[in-house]
Write an enzyme that holds these catalytic residues in place. Structure first.
Site, PDB file in Angstrom:
ATOM      1  N   LYS A  57       0.468  -0.959   0.068  1.00  0.00           N
ATOM      2  CA  LYS A  57      -0.193   0.601   0.591  1.00  0.00           C
ATOM      3  C   LYS A  57       0.842   1.012  -0.028  1.00  0.00           C
ATOM      4  CE  LYS A  57      -3.664   2.431   2.693  1.00  0.00           C
ATOM      5  NZ  LYS A  57      -4.600   2.124   3.916  1.00  0.00           N
ATOM      6  N   LYS A 107      -2.089  -1.928  -3.531  1.00  0.00           N
ATOM      7  CA  LYS A 107      -3.487  -0.436  -3.244  1.00  0.00           C
ATOM      8  C   LYS A 107      -2.024   0.641  -4.132  1.00  0.00           C
ATOM      9  CE  LYS A 107      -6.143   1.971  -0.600  1.00  0.00           C
ATOM     10  NZ  LYS A 107      -6.437   1.893   0.865  1.00  0.00           N
TER      11      LYS A 107
HETATM   12  C1  PBG Z   1      -7.455   3.553   5.345  1.00  0.00           C
HETATM   13  C2  PBG Z   1      -7.489   3.364   4.099  1.00  0.00           C
HETATM   14  C3  PBG Z   1      -6.989   3.774   3.248  1.00  0.00           C
HETATM   15  C4  PBG Z   1      -7.887   3.442   1.905  1.00  0.00           C
HETATM   16  C5  PBG Z   1      -8.602   2.563   1.892  1.00  0.00           C
HETATM   17  N1  PBG Z   1      -8.343   1.881   3.444  1.00  0.00           N
HETATM   18  C6  PBG Z   1      -7.022   5.832   3.065  1.00  0.00           C
HETATM   19  C7  PBG Z   1      -5.904   6.240   3.475  1.00  0.00           C
HETATM   20  O1  PBG Z   1      -4.734   4.980   3.597  1.00  0.00           O
HETATM   21  O2  PBG Z   1      -5.445   7.380   3.301  1.00  0.00           O
HETATM   22  C8  PBG Z   1      -8.579   4.943   0.951  1.00  0.00           C
HETATM   23  C9  PBG Z   1      -9.283   4.379  -0.537  1.00  0.00           C
HETATM   24  C10 PBG Z   1      -9.356   5.051  -1.706  1.00  0.00           C
HETATM   25  O3  PBG Z   1      -8.786   5.966  -1.897  1.00  0.00           O
HETATM   26  O4  PBG Z   1     -10.270   4.341  -2.140  1.00  0.00           O
HETATM   27  N2  PBG Z   1      -6.040   2.806   5.593  1.00  0.00           N
END
Ligand code: PBG
Length: 332
Positions: free
Chosen positions: A201, A254
């Site tokens: 991520k 992601k």
């Molecule tokens: C929680 C999380 C996030 C997203 C999914 N789970 C936000 C982040 O890490 O700031 C983002 C999903 C999206 O942008 O569609 N940590």
């Protein structure tokens, strides 16, 4: 005799049945997971401004929403919660009566066969908006405490599974989070519940609209101490390897579109099922340009989703899932 130009490539494109038979990548509603944002209150179906077509839904609105999801042939939903109150340790995330736990119960009742996945993170529930517990580093600055956070992340996953979640998806990017969740689920006799790890991520600007939707913008600093540097590809493979070693059943990259190379490398290296998160900013860009009439939203969306599949993803989490399912159905 050789014929120039070589027409063999053209021949497989000429006739639709041949084109279809030789198509390497297919897109189907069965590939998609649809994210939902659940909130307190009654009769709420509040549009999320930067994400047209997405809503904050109160519990009483969920049955109708998931009926549509099922009718469209989508196999699962991924749940995010907006708690009534936030605090420094994100209590709402692991409260057995918390918004997500309530939502899971409602959805399992309304659509027992729909796969219900809980997003496991603290950022929607903490008043500072970070994904974990903040401690003072001694120099007057806050830093995320990995190990204290692990315990809370594990409790969150357990609360979701106890409420009836079929799968949990830890997204906090704490080191050891998959192991901590696997351990607690095993200890409480849920050894069969799968974990989908947000393994790679990135600290991405594409999460902007989601942070509006989930009200989870960090109140200070950013997430770069726990999310990955967009410049790194090999490090993503190490993150994925470590999630697998900790017991992840499905791994995720992601965002998706700016990281197709990572998806591709990961599926060549690992045999675990691969998910890709087509995140909020990716969705909003297409929506915005589509609304202006600058691009053909349907064609662009299906092309992008196909590209994510072509890169190697088995599962696509997308805010476009419902519309894409409808478009695919219309096309037969
Ligand atoms: C929680 C999380 C996030 C997203 C999914 N789970 C936000 C982040 O890490 O700031 C983002 C999903 C999206 O942008 O569609 N940590």
């Amino acid at each position: 005799m050789t014929s120039f130009p070589d027409v063999r490539l053209r021949r497989v494109r000429e006739l639709e049945p041949v084109r279809s038979l030789t198509r390497e990548t297919r897109l189907s509603p069965s590939n998609f997971i649809y994210p939902l944002f659940v909130t307190h209150g009654q009769g709420i179906r509040q549009p999320i401004e930067p994400m047209p077509g997405c809503f904050h839904l109160s519990l009483d609105m969920l049955a109708e929403e998931v009926a549509e999801v099922v009718e469209l042939g989508l196999p699962g939903v991924l749940l995010f919660g907006l708690p009534a109150e936030k605090d420094p340790v994100g209590s709402g995330a692991y409260d057995p009566e918390g918004i997500i736990q309530e939502a899971i119960r409602v959805i399992k009742q309304a659509a027992p066969d729909l796969l219900v996945i809980g997003d496991v993170c603290l950022c929607e529930y903490t008043d500072h908006g970070h994904c974990g517990v903040i401690v003072n580093d001694g120099a007057g600055k806050g830093r995320i405490d990995n190990d204290q956070t692990l315990e809370l992340v594990a409790r969150t996953a357990l609360a979701q599974v106890q409420a009836g979640a079929d799968m949990v998806a830890p997204s906090a990017m704490m080191d050891g989070q998959v192991r901590a969740i696997r351990d607690i689920l095993n200890a409480y006799d849920y050894p069969q519940t799968p974990i989908m790890g947000y393994a790679a991520k990135y600290a991405s600007a594409f999460y902007g609209p989601f942070r509006v939707a989930a009200d989870s913008t960090p109140q200070f600093g950013d997430r770069r101490s726990y999310q990955m540097d967009p410049a790194n590809r090999r490090m993503a493979l190490r993150e994925i390897e470590s999630d697998i070693a900790e017991g992840a059943d499905i791994v995720m990259v992601k965002p998706a579109l700016a990281y197709l190379d990572v998806i591709r490398d990961a599926t060549q290296r690992f045999d675990h099922p691969m998910a890709a998160y087509n995140v909020s900013g990716e969705f909003s860009m297409v929506k915005g340009a589509g609304k202006q009439g600058w691009i053909d939203e349907k064609a662009v969306t299906l092309e992008l989703l196909t590209a994510i599949r072509r890169a190697g993803a088995d599962i696509i989490i997308s805010y476009h899932a419902k519309e894409a399912a409808r478009w695919l159905r219309d096309e037969g």
